[in-house]
Every structure is written in C-alpha cells, then in structure tokens.
Design an enzyme around this catalytic site. Structure first.
Site, mmCIF file in Angstrom:
data_model
loop_
_atom_site.group_PDB
_atom_site.id
_atom_site.type_symbol
_atom_site.label_atom_id
_atom_site.label_comp_id
_atom_site.label_asym_id
_atom_site.label_seq_id
_atom_site.Cartn_x
_atom_site.Cartn_y
_atom_site.Cartn_z
ATOM 1 N N LYS A 251 -1.824 -1.724 13.028
ATOM 2 C CA LYS A 251 -2.303 -1.496 14.393
ATOM 3 C C LYS A 251 -1.348 -2.071 15.433
ATOM 4 O O LYS A 251 -1.248 -1.600 16.538
ATOM 5 C CB LYS A 251 -3.683 -2.126 14.564
ATOM 6 C CG LYS A 251 -4.769 -1.312 13.907
ATOM 7 C CD LYS A 251 -6.009 -1.230 14.767
ATOM 8 C CE LYS A 251 -6.981 -0.194 14.231
ATOM 9 N NZ LYS A 251 -8.134 -0.741 13.584
HETATM 10 N N1 GLU Z 1 -13.003 0.527 9.493
HETATM 11 C C1 GLU Z 1 -11.978 0.618 8.482
HETATM 12 C C2 GLU Z 1 -10.601 0.540 9.121
HETATM 13 O O1 GLU Z 1 -10.462 0.568 10.315
HETATM 14 C C3 GLU Z 1 -12.050 1.899 7.683
HETATM 15 C C4 GLU Z 1 -13.233 1.956 6.806
HETATM 16 C C5 GLU Z 1 -13.321 3.093 5.801
HETATM 17 O O2 GLU Z 1 -12.796 4.193 6.053
HETATM 18 O O3 GLU Z 1 -13.985 2.893 4.788
HETATM 19 O O4 GLU Z 1 -9.624 0.426 8.422
#
Ligand code: GLU
Length: 281
Positions: A251
């Site tokens: 990120k």
């Molecule tokens: N919230 C998770 C992320 O931002 C992804 C979760 C998922 O796809 O199981 O990496």
C-alpha cells in the site's frame, strides 16, 4: 456465483488491488452472478474515511459497480462477537494477556527477524469466565481440530499456482503461528481472520478471489468456516502484480496507486491491458 472485493481502507489501492477487484467483478458478471464490495475496517486505528472514499472513487473509475449499501465491518461488531460466543460455547477460545515480548521470552529458541512468532500456548489454561477487558481472544487450535473429530478439512482452489483440492492436516503443528488471535489485545478489534470468514458466510460468498499473499490464511479460515457451521467457499488466489524490480506491491508504493494512473490520464481500458485482463464486460 457471488464474489467480493474486500479492501481495508488503510491506504490507496494499487495495481494489485485493481487486478483483484476486476477479476472478482468479471468472473461474477460472466457467470450471471453478483459482485460485492466489502470494507474491511476492523483495524480502527489504521482505517480512515478518506481512504474509503478513494476506494469508491478508484473502483468506479475502473468501471465496476456493486450493490449499495456496502458492508462496512466496523458497523457489525455484534456479528463477530456472536461468532466468538459460539466458539466459546464449544469451549474453543480463551483470553490471553501475552504481549509480543512475553511470547518471545517464553519461546525457548529465538525466532528470526519479522517471522511470525509461534505462540507457545502460555494462556491456554485460562477460561473465558476469567477474561478481562483488553485481553486478546485466541482459538485453541488443538481443541478446535479435535472438535472436528476426524471430519476432513479441505478446500478447492480453482486456478493459478495452487489449483486443485487442498487437504488440511488435522495436526495442529502445521499451523506455524500457533493458536490464532481472533480478537486483538488492547483495542478489542476483531481479527481479519475471523471477520472475513463471518462475512463471507453472512454474504453467501461462493468464490473468494484474492491475491496469493492471502493463501496461507486459507487453512485457518476453512477451519473457522467449519467451526461456525458456514459453507466453505471455493478459492482462487491470483498471481501478485509486481513492480519493475519484481517486488510485491504494498500500500505504501504510491507510485503504483490507481489514483496516480488516473491523474496521469491513463484510461481504465489501458489499465486492463497493462494487467493482461480482457476488456470490460
Ligand atoms: N482486507 C484484506 C486486504 O485488504 C483482504 C481480505 C480478503 O480478500 O480475504 O488485504
């Protein structure tokens, strides 16, 4: 088919997220199914409304659409607490007071660098009736596996590097990190591991499409689906989009943020070509 894209609003979406979201969207569309967007903001200190707003903007720019209102995990604590209550009724969770330093000190052999610490089970003898506010809540892995009583644990991986049926051994020692945290120490935030399973079940997700970086969470999630009596979805962990040096995008790599490409005048179609995805359907 019901797919979902489940970003955490902790930074700008990058090319890897665009790939994930478009893949999940396109597959659902091609199958006449539904594509859902879910905001995974259980980490309350790192989640920000401005990142959430940017997620909506970026995904709309990519040409994706989804039913409103979207599920925002921070608004559904009662559902994750309910799942914990269910695991508690089965006697499978316990409160834990250990800090990272405590865990490190309890381990006989030091563990290298950033590798996840194997939790040695220090608090496993504690019971939920003695839980104090701010304790972490952990799943007792050996008991959880014993609870399944030899029922086979497996999941179907639909494509990519690990395509096929994956049997999950009933031996707790295969889980390198030991008893997983389902609710965090101090903040009381529910862990991604738990919230994602509860909501995949709640939303009837049939196909979990996400990056290979999450593959290693799958056995534990499959175990949780079983313990919570939720149907296990199919999985597809897609390739990771890498930068020019072959490094995984994170990120913080703002250079690969979708908003950068937008600002530089790239079109969504060109972005699809860059990611080797077929034209929008
Ligand atoms: N919230 C998770 C992320 O931002 C992804 C979760 C998922 O796809 O199981 O990496």
């Amino acid at each position: 088919m019901i797919t979902r894209f489940a970003p955490s609003p902790t930074g700008p979406l990058h090319l890897g997220h665009a790939y994930s979201a478009m893949l999940a969207h396109d597959r659902a569309r091609a199958a006449g199914g539904r594509f859902l967007l879910r905001i995974e903001d259980t980490d309350r200190a790192r989640s920000r409304p401005e990142w959430e707003a940017l997620i909506f903007e970026d995904l709309r720019w990519l040409g994706l659409d989804w039913p409103e209102p979207v599920l925002r995990q921070s608004e559904h604590g009662e559902r994750y607490a309910g799942a914990l209550a269910r695991l508690d009724a089965l006697g499978l969770i316990y409160p834990c007071t250990c800090s990272r330093a405590d865990i490190r000190a309890a381990l006989s052999a030091p563990q290298e660098g950033d590798a996840p610490l194997t939790y040695p089970g220090t608090c496993r003898h504690r019971t939920m009736d003695r839980a104090e506010p701010g304790d972490a809540i952990r799943l007792n892995l050996p008991l959880a596996l014993a609870h399944l009583d030899g029922r086979p644990l497996w999941f179907q991986e639909l494509g990519g590097a690990h395509a096929g049926k994956h049997e999950i051994p009933g031996d707790p020692s295969v889980w390198a990190e030991g008893d997983p945290v389902l609710q965090r120490r101090g903040t009381g935030d529910f862990a991604y591991l738990l919230a994602a399973v509860v909501d995949d079940g709640y939303q009837g997700i049939t196909d979990v499409i996400r990056g290979l970086d999450l593959f290693d969470f799958t056995p534990l999630q499959v175990l949780l689906f079983h313990l919570l009596s939720l149907p296990v979805p199919r999985f597809y962990h897609h390739r990771l989009v890498r930068d020019d040096q072959g490094k995984r995008l994170a990120k913080r790599d703002d250079a690969r943020a979708i908003r950068r490409y937008r600002a530089e005048g790239m079109t969504p179609d060109a972005l699809r070509r860059l990611l080797e995805l077929p034209a929008a359907i």
